[in-house]
Design a protein around this motif. Structure first.
Motif, short mmCIF file in Angstrom:
data_model
loop_
_atom_site.label_atom_id
_atom_site.label_comp_id
_atom_site.label_asym_id
_atom_site.label_seq_id
_atom_site.Cartn_x
_atom_site.Cartn_y
_atom_site.Cartn_z
N ILE A 77 0.85 -1.20 0.00
CA ILE A 77 0.00 0.00 0.00
C ILE A 77 0.88 1.25 0.00
CG2 ILE A 77 -0.21 0.18 2.54
CD1 ILE A 77 -3.23 0.84 2.08
N GLY A 78 0.35 2.36 -0.50
CA GLY A 78 1.07 3.63 -0.49
C GLY A 78 2.37 3.50 -1.26
N GLY A 79 3.45 3.93 -0.61
CA GLY A 79 4.76 3.89 -1.26
C GLY A 79 5.21 2.48 -1.60
N SER A 80 4.55 1.48 -1.04
CA SER A 80 4.93 0.11 -1.34
C SER A 80 4.20 -0.46 -2.55
CB SER A 80 4.72 -0.78 -0.10
OG SER A 80 5.69 -0.46 0.87
N SER A 136 6.32 -4.53 2.35
CA SER A 136 5.98 -3.64 3.46
C SER A 136 7.25 -3.31 4.21
CB SER A 136 4.97 -4.32 4.40
OG SER A 136 4.71 -3.46 5.49
N LYS A 137 7.57 -2.03 4.25
CA LYS A 137 8.81 -1.65 4.93
C LYS A 137 8.70 -1.93 6.42
CE LYS A 137 12.37 1.68 5.51
NZ LYS A 137 12.75 3.05 5.71
N SER A 138 7.59 -1.47 7.01
CA SER A 138 7.42 -1.69 8.45
C SER A 138 7.13 -3.15 8.72
CB SER A 138 6.26 -0.84 8.96
OG SER A 138 5.06 -1.25 8.33
N THR A 141 1.88 -3.26 8.35
CA THR A 141 0.72 -2.49 7.87
C THR A 141 -0.48 -3.41 7.66
OG1 THR A 141 2.32 -1.05 6.79
CG2 THR A 141 0.03 -0.77 6.14
N GLY A 199 8.92 4.97 2.08
CA GLY A 199 8.06 4.32 1.09
C GLY A 199 7.87 5.09 -0.20
N ARG A 200 7.55 6.37 -0.08
CA ARG A 200 7.21 7.14 -1.29
C ARG A 200 8.42 7.47 -2.16
NH1 ARG A 200 6.45 9.93 3.36
NH2 ARG A 200 7.44 11.95 3.66
N GLN A 279 0.93 11.18 -3.69
CA GLN A 279 1.46 10.66 -2.43
C GLN A 279 2.80 11.33 -2.09
OE1 GLN A 279 3.08 6.75 -2.03
NE2 GLN A 279 3.16 6.92 0.17
N GLU A 283 2.31 13.64 1.14
CA GLU A 283 2.89 13.15 2.39
C GLU A 283 4.14 13.92 2.78
OE1 GLU A 283 1.73 8.45 3.03
OE2 GLU A 283 3.80 8.94 2.65
O1 PA5 Z 1 5.43 6.61 2.07
C1 PA5 Z 1 5.14 6.00 3.07
O2 PA5 Z 1 5.90 5.93 4.03
C2 PA5 Z 1 3.82 5.25 3.19
O3 PA5 Z 1 2.96 5.48 2.15
C3 PA5 Z 1 4.09 3.76 3.24
O4 PA5 Z 1 4.74 3.38 2.08
C4 PA5 Z 1 2.81 2.98 3.42
O5 PA5 Z 1 2.12 3.40 4.57
C5 PA5 Z 1 3.09 1.51 3.51
O6 PA5 Z 1 3.95 1.24 4.59
P1 PA5 Z 1 4.72 -0.12 4.71
O7 PA5 Z 1 5.60 -0.26 3.52
O8 PA5 Z 1 5.48 0.00 5.99
O9 PA5 Z 1 3.68 -1.21 4.73
#
Ligand code: PA5
Length: 441
Positions: A77-80, A136-138, A141, A199-200, A279, A283
């Motif tokens: 999701i998001g940056g991922s 997923s970096k973290s 999520t 992520g982004r 994004q 962000e």
């Molecule tokens: O840019 C960001 O930090 C966020 O959009 C993350 O990429 C997003 O919340 C997904 O997080 P994660 O990769 O830890 O699952």
């Protein structure tokens, strides 16, 4: 080669010389790693030739996926996910899965909580052989974790636990997070998202590179294009340092009350470039009560919806057009003897020419209507152009965030909804928040 034209912004800008000086100072803060969030500027180094050692592992994994799977499910999701989706659409096609091709279909999922969307993706994958790239970096999520649970179960039913593990590719932190722990325990093939890349800003890391390698995108060309743009950041010449120029112009317009920037492209293949861009800037800059609100449109279709507001609504808009110089296809408008539709004045003209005329007409109309604008021109929809454009925006975003006076590399605001959501979903440890909603612990 990317071109940046800000002629249509000049008169609205204020002191362009002072803005340029400020942009160069912000650029130095970024490159010297002396600003807020500087521990997350590793993306500046991702594309250099010395940093491509991971590419052979990525290509090997992509070859294995292509050999044994008809579909790759990319969970993130998001940056991922937004960067990979943007690149896939830009370089290949938004209709990639429908094209006749020798590479696997690619489905992006885990980027929401919609049962409909997940169910449809399950149906689309069907009983075909597939692999999963969970990103997923973290590693914690919720949205991707739920999708991963569902697709992992499906893989295990189909191929057994070991067979499933050999089809799961985890892109995550090197040391931390639930996903990292699962990957170690189950012996998934793992790719690392560097600690210093948020992520982004991660599309040039394995986050983007693995799905794009599976799609057959030329990774070296993409990284070369990006590196040229990052190299330009060191220059004090505005003709070379295009990201700093863009940062200067958009901040100048913001200070004149243009608080919304609309990114307008004329190719549906760039719709997700707009999503990724929103994004990146949203962000990075939307914090401390400040920031240019990023919006995006795809023209000419959105000229028949958003066009009215842009031309005539509240005068708080600036606009950035993306022009793709060379179309992938030559498509001519034909002559018609009866000319019942009155279009013979276009006979023999190329559709790409008509699209470019529409862009020029729109830029002039919006300027007349009080929307100062800029135009970015990329030569084509090649991997190199995608790399150049994406690096341009990443670099500009770092500079622009520092000009704005914020930390462009954190995202504290993203946490607020998560706390409430966890409480409402019944996650242990959120009793106090549940009380706020009037729900018994
Ligand atoms: O840019 C960001 O930090 C966020 O959009 C993350 O990429 C997003 O919340 C997904 O997080 P994660 O990769 O830890 O699952």
């Amino acid at each position: 080669m990317l071109k940046f034209d800000w002629t249509n912004a000049k008169s609205a800008l204020g002191d362009a010389g002072a803005l340029w000086k400020e942009a160069l100072d912000a650029r130095s803060v970024l490159l010297n790693r002396s600003g807020a969030g500087s521990q997350f500027t590793g993306w500046l180094e991702l594309c250099g030739k010395d940093n491509r050692s991971q590419l052979s592992r990525i290509r090997q994994a992509a070859a294995k996926i292509s050999e044994e799977s008809e579909a790759l499910v990319v969970i993130g999701i998001g940056g991922s996910y937004l960067g990979a989706q943007a690149a896939l659409d830009f370089v290949r096609s938004p209709n990639y899965n429908l094209l006749k091709k020798s590479t696997p279909d690619i489905y992006f999922i885990g980027n929401g909580l919609s049962a409909d969307s997940l169910s449809e993706t399950l149906a689309l994958v069907g009983d075909r052989d597939f692999s999963v790239n969970v990103i997923s970096k973290s590693g914690t999520t919720t949205e991707p974790a739920i999708a991963f649970r569902i697709f992992r179960e499906l893989l295990e039913q189909k191929y057994g636990r070991e067979g499933a593990a050999s089809r799961i590719y985890a892109t995550t932190d090197a040391r931390r997070g639930v996903l990292h722990e699962m990957a170690v325990q189950e012996e998934y093939t793992t790719f690392v998202i560097p600690d210093d890349v948020g992520g982004r800003y991660s599309v040039f890391s394995p986050v983007g590179l693995l799905p794009l390698a599976v799609a057959g995108v030329d990774l070296d060309a993409m990284l070369n294009g990006a590196q040229t743009m990052f190299d330009g950041l060191s220059s004090a010449d505005p003709a070379v340092n295009l990201p700093a120029q863009y940062a200067a112009v958009r901040n100048g317009l913001y200070r004149q009350g243009k608080t919304i920037e609309v990114l307008s492209c004329f190719e549906p293949a760039l719709r997700f470039t707009g999503e990724w861009w929103k994004q990146l800037f949203g962000e990075s800059e939307g914090k401390d009560g400040k920031g240019i609100f990023p919006a995006s449109t795809v023209f000419t279709t959105d000229l028949h919806s958003m066009g009215q507001y842009i031309q005539d609504g509240l005068r708080i808009l600036m606009e950035t057009f993306i022009k793709v110089e060379q179309s992938g296809y030559a498509l001519q408008i034909s002559a018609d003897e009866a000319n019942a539709d009155g279009l013979n004045f276009l006979a023999g003209r190329d559709m790409a020419w008509a699209n470019h005329q529409a862009l020029a007409a729109t830029a002039a109309a919006h300027l007349d209507g009080g929307v100062p604008n800029m135009t970015l021109t990329v030569p084509d929809r090649s991997a190199e152009s995608f790399g150049t454009l994406t690096a341009f925006f990443e670099a500009a975003c770092g500079v622009s965030g520092y000009m704005l006076g914020v930390n462009p590399f954190d995202q504290p605001g993203v946490e607020a909804y998560k706390v409430n959501m966890f409480a409402l979903l019944g996650k242990p440890g959120y009793d106090e928040v549940r009380r706020k909603f009037g729900i018994q612990a």
